[in-house]
Write a protein that holds these residues in place. Structure first.
Motif, PDB file in Angstrom:
ATOM      1  N   HIS A  65     108.137   3.259-103.185  1.00 29.77           N
ATOM      2  CA  HIS A  65     107.274   2.127-103.542  1.00 29.77           C
ATOM      3  C   HIS A  65     105.951   2.131-102.767  1.00 29.77           C
ATOM      4  N   HIS A  66     105.428   3.308-102.509  1.00 26.20           N
ATOM      5  CA  HIS A  66     104.118   3.445-101.870  1.00 26.20           C
ATOM      6  C   HIS A  66     103.104   3.771-102.963  1.00 26.20           C
ATOM      7  N   THR A  67     102.710   2.766-103.718  1.00 29.21           N
ATOM      8  CA  THR A  67     101.881   3.011-104.892  1.00 29.21           C
ATOM      9  C   THR A  67     100.482   3.501-104.534  1.00 29.21           C
ATOM     10  N   LYS A  68      99.916   3.006-103.455  1.00 27.97           N
ATOM     11  CA  LYS A  68      98.577   3.454-103.063  1.00 27.97           C
ATOM     12  C   LYS A  68      98.602   4.927-102.660  1.00 27.97           C
ATOM     13  N   ALA A  69      99.586   5.328-101.881  1.00 27.58           N
ATOM     14  CA  ALA A  69      99.698   6.728-101.474  1.00 27.58           C
ATOM     15  C   ALA A  69      99.964   7.624-102.682  1.00 27.58           C
TER      16      ALA A  69
ATOM     17  N   ASN B  29     106.667   9.364-102.922  1.00 23.66           N
ATOM     18  CA  ASN B  29     105.933   8.123-102.672  1.00 23.66           C
ATOM     19  C   ASN B  29     106.233   7.054-103.711  1.00 23.66           C
TER      20      ASN B  29
ATOM     21  N   THR C 189      99.017   7.038-105.782  1.00 21.16           N
ATOM     22  CA  THR C 189      97.794   7.093-106.583  1.00 21.16           C
ATOM     23  C   THR C 189      96.775   8.045-105.966  1.00 21.16           C
ATOM     24  N   VAL C 190      96.556   7.916-104.677  1.00 22.90           N
ATOM     25  CA  VAL C 190      95.602   8.801-103.997  1.00 22.90           C
ATOM     26  C   VAL C 190      96.105  10.241-104.031  1.00 22.90           C
TER      27      VAL C 190
END
Length: 95
Positions: free
Chosen positions: A54-58, A50, A60-61
């Motif tokens: 560049h899927h920072t929200k995914a 992730n 982080t979760v």
């Protein structure tokens, strides 16, 4: 780069298994340890994929989710291995 990291992870896991071999006598502890190692490896790879996409929200979760479950399972493993001992119960007061 990833080949070296996988090699180091394999060395660490092999060393841990040889260190734990005399301490673990039951099959379900080995199963729990294998599940914990698999979960940790899946969490690290999930976060790495992730972040590289560049899927920072995914990421982080996923980091939060995998971290909490890995810590909880690690505490459970330490408990069934006997590393956390309950305090002795005092039945009478010696004076």
């Amino acid at each position: 780069m990833y080949t070296i990291l996988i090699l180091l992870l394999g060395i660490i896991v092999t060393t841990g298994v040889y260190w734990l071999r005399p301490r673990i006598q039951k099959w379900y502890v080995w199963l729990a340890l294998a599940v914990w190692l698999f979960w940790t490896a899946m969490g690290v790879s999930f976060i790495q994929v992730n972040i590289s996409g560049h899927h920072t929200k995914a990421a982080t979760v996923g980091a939060f989710f995998f971290f909490l479950i890995a810590i909880g399972t690690g505490i459970f493993l330490a408990r069934i291995l006997g590393w956390f001992k309950s305090p002795p119960k005092i039945t009478s007061v010696d004076q």
